[in-house]
Design a protein around this motif. Structure first.
Motif, mmCIF file in Angstrom:
data_model
loop_
_atom_site.group_PDB
_atom_site.id
_atom_site.type_symbol
_atom_site.label_atom_id
_atom_site.label_comp_id
_atom_site.label_asym_id
_atom_site.label_seq_id
_atom_site.Cartn_x
_atom_site.Cartn_y
_atom_site.Cartn_z
ATOM 1 N N MET A 111 0.737 -0.942 0.019
ATOM 2 C CA MET A 111 -0.118 -0.130 0.055
ATOM 3 C C MET A 111 0.799 1.416 0.008
ATOM 4 O O MET A 111 0.383 2.288 0.277
ATOM 5 C CB MET A 111 -0.878 0.107 1.218
ATOM 6 N N ALA A 176 -3.624 -3.323 9.274
ATOM 7 C CA ALA A 176 -4.499 -4.428 8.928
ATOM 8 C C ALA A 176 -5.680 -4.408 9.870
ATOM 9 O O ALA A 176 -6.826 -4.155 9.446
ATOM 10 C CB ALA A 176 -4.069 -5.783 8.961
ATOM 11 N N LEU A 179 -8.223 -1.313 8.760
ATOM 12 C CA LEU A 179 -8.622 -1.580 7.425
ATOM 13 C C LEU A 179 -9.744 -2.857 7.670
ATOM 14 O O LEU A 179 -10.728 -2.781 7.197
ATOM 15 C CB LEU A 179 -7.756 -1.766 6.357
ATOM 16 N N VAL A 263 -7.061 -9.658 5.462
ATOM 17 C CA VAL A 263 -6.740 -8.416 5.606
ATOM 18 C C VAL A 263 -5.868 -8.395 6.712
ATOM 19 O O VAL A 263 -6.567 -8.355 8.058
ATOM 20 C CB VAL A 263 -7.935 -7.510 5.747
ATOM 21 N N GLN A 322 -2.507 -9.422 -3.601
ATOM 22 C CA GLN A 322 -2.848 -8.378 -2.172
ATOM 23 C C GLN A 322 -2.808 -7.064 -2.462
ATOM 24 O O GLN A 322 -3.521 -6.120 -1.829
ATOM 25 C CB GLN A 322 -1.929 -8.936 -0.982
ATOM 26 N N ARG A 323 -1.777 -6.505 -3.223
ATOM 27 C CA ARG A 323 -1.650 -5.125 -3.557
ATOM 28 C C ARG A 323 -2.791 -4.640 -4.286
ATOM 29 O O ARG A 323 -3.581 -3.575 -3.847
ATOM 30 C CB ARG A 323 -0.522 -4.841 -4.661
ATOM 31 N N LYS A 325 -5.937 -6.173 -3.970
ATOM 32 C CA LYS A 325 -7.201 -6.299 -3.409
ATOM 33 C C LYS A 325 -7.317 -5.064 -2.262
ATOM 34 O O LYS A 325 -8.090 -4.345 -1.958
ATOM 35 C CB LYS A 325 -7.041 -7.601 -2.152
ATOM 36 N N MET A 326 -5.893 -4.632 -1.506
ATOM 37 C CA MET A 326 -5.976 -3.719 -0.689
ATOM 38 C C MET A 326 -6.262 -2.265 -1.288
ATOM 39 O O MET A 326 -6.766 -1.589 -0.799
ATOM 40 C CB MET A 326 -4.680 -3.719 0.031
#
Length: 340
Positions: A111, A176, A179, A263, A322-323, A325-326
């Motif tokens: 992120m 985490a 979020l 997450v 993951q990048r 998704k976040m």
């Protein structure tokens, strides 16, 4: 005009072709091994981008100790916290790609482009080489044991009854726990009060004291308080139950959004971009075998993390997934992570 060969000539020609192919394979293997020949012949630095003592640091030291034994060289743990883990991450990215500087990348590194100005999304293969995933610290929905909440449905009912007044703790808006809590509350149509603390440990203490209602926090931070009976674990926000607390159900088992799954803090062993494929393969081989050791798995469980081994390609793909998704979660929530 086609060449006409006798049966014996054909056999000789085929044998020659096979010998040539075998030589090519040998040359290719020698070339691959040459990249790691003599490696390592001096200590290897492992940059850990958080302070000593937490789950990330403990997991890194456990794996680092075993890796040192296998490589025959010291693995020097270099804790470099700061700038939301970017300080340590940048040290690895900018290091010489010779295999003598490695790093533990934290999930928040996916992120950075949302947290810092003029920061492009990190790309495996371009900014760093993914060696292997090696652990994750799953998040548990933890509440004060005095609350009338023992199950996920009871938590949902309680949260809705306190809509706008239910409080949750975390260690920063980009963390985490923050979020995940926002995603969870949004999925059940509830607004909450965000309270920041200096780490997961103080957050867990705040749950136990009743200062906040809940948090989505790692197991190591709350386990002593759970054992004392002042904090209760309601669920885990993972696709499946964890060996850390197998009796605790997933939120998904009760129909809660699966968007919150994963997450959670996770750790990836990385090397600077351009590190030879042979060195990456050698490190991956050792790390995967280390993570398969029962004593290592037990020590990691005591530290509050689950084992998560992978190939370099799988680690790189996971980082990108993951990048993405976040990024989608942060944009959907409409929150800003600048200055976190």
């Amino acid at each position: 005009m086609s060449e006409i060969l006798s049966p014996s000539q054909k056999k000789k020609r085929l044998a020659g072709l096979l010998r040539g192919a075998a030589c090519a394979v040998v040359v290719a293997c020698l070339g691959l091994n040459a990249g790691a020949a003599g490696y390592p012949d001096r200590p290897v630095r492992l940059v850990v981008n958080v302070q000593p003592g937490g789950a990330t640091d403990t997991a890194a030291r456990i794996v680092g100790q075993k890796l040192s034994e296998r490589l025959g060289q010291p693995i020097l743990i270099d804790n470099r916290p700061g700038a939301g883990t970017r300080l340590g991450t940048d040290m690895v990215i900018k290091a010489k790609p010779d295999g003598y500087t490695l790093g533990v990348f934290y999930g928040v590194s996916t992120m950075f482009h949302l947290m810092f100005d003029n920061q492009a999304p990190l790309e495996p293969g371009k900014d760093f080489e993914a060696v292997s995933l090696f652990a994750r610290a799953p998040s548990f929905l933890a509440v004060n044991a005095a609350l009338p909440v023992k199950t996920v449905p009871e938590f949902v009912a309680y949260a809705r009854s306190k809509n706008g007044a239910i409080s949750y703790g975390h260690s920063g808006e980009a963390s985490a726990p923050s979020l995940a809590a926002k995603v969870l509350l949004k999925s059940i149509g509830v607004q909450g009060i965000s309270v920041a603390y200096k780490g997961n440990g103080p957050t867990a203490v705040a749950i136990a004291s009743g200062e906040i209602d809940f948090s989505l926090v790692d197991f190591a931070s709350v386990q002593p308080l759970v054992q004392r009976g002042v904090v209760r674990l309601i669920a885990i926000t993972e696709p499946k139950r964890s060996a850390l607390a197998p009796a605790v159900p997933t939120t998904g088992e009760f129909g809660i959004t699966r968007e919150v799954d994963g997450v959670t803090p996770w750790f990836l062993l990385a090397a600077p971009a351009g590190t030879s494929a042979a060195t990456v393969a050698l490190l991956n081989k050792h790390v995967v075998e280390i993570l398969g050791m029962p004593d290592v798995q037990q020590r990691l469980r005591v530290a509050g993390v689950d084992v998560e081994a992978s190939t370099p390609a799988q680690a790189a793909a996971y980082f990108v997934a993951q990048r993405n998704k976040m990024t989608a979660i942060v944009r959907d929530l409409g929150v800003s992570l600048k200055g976190q």
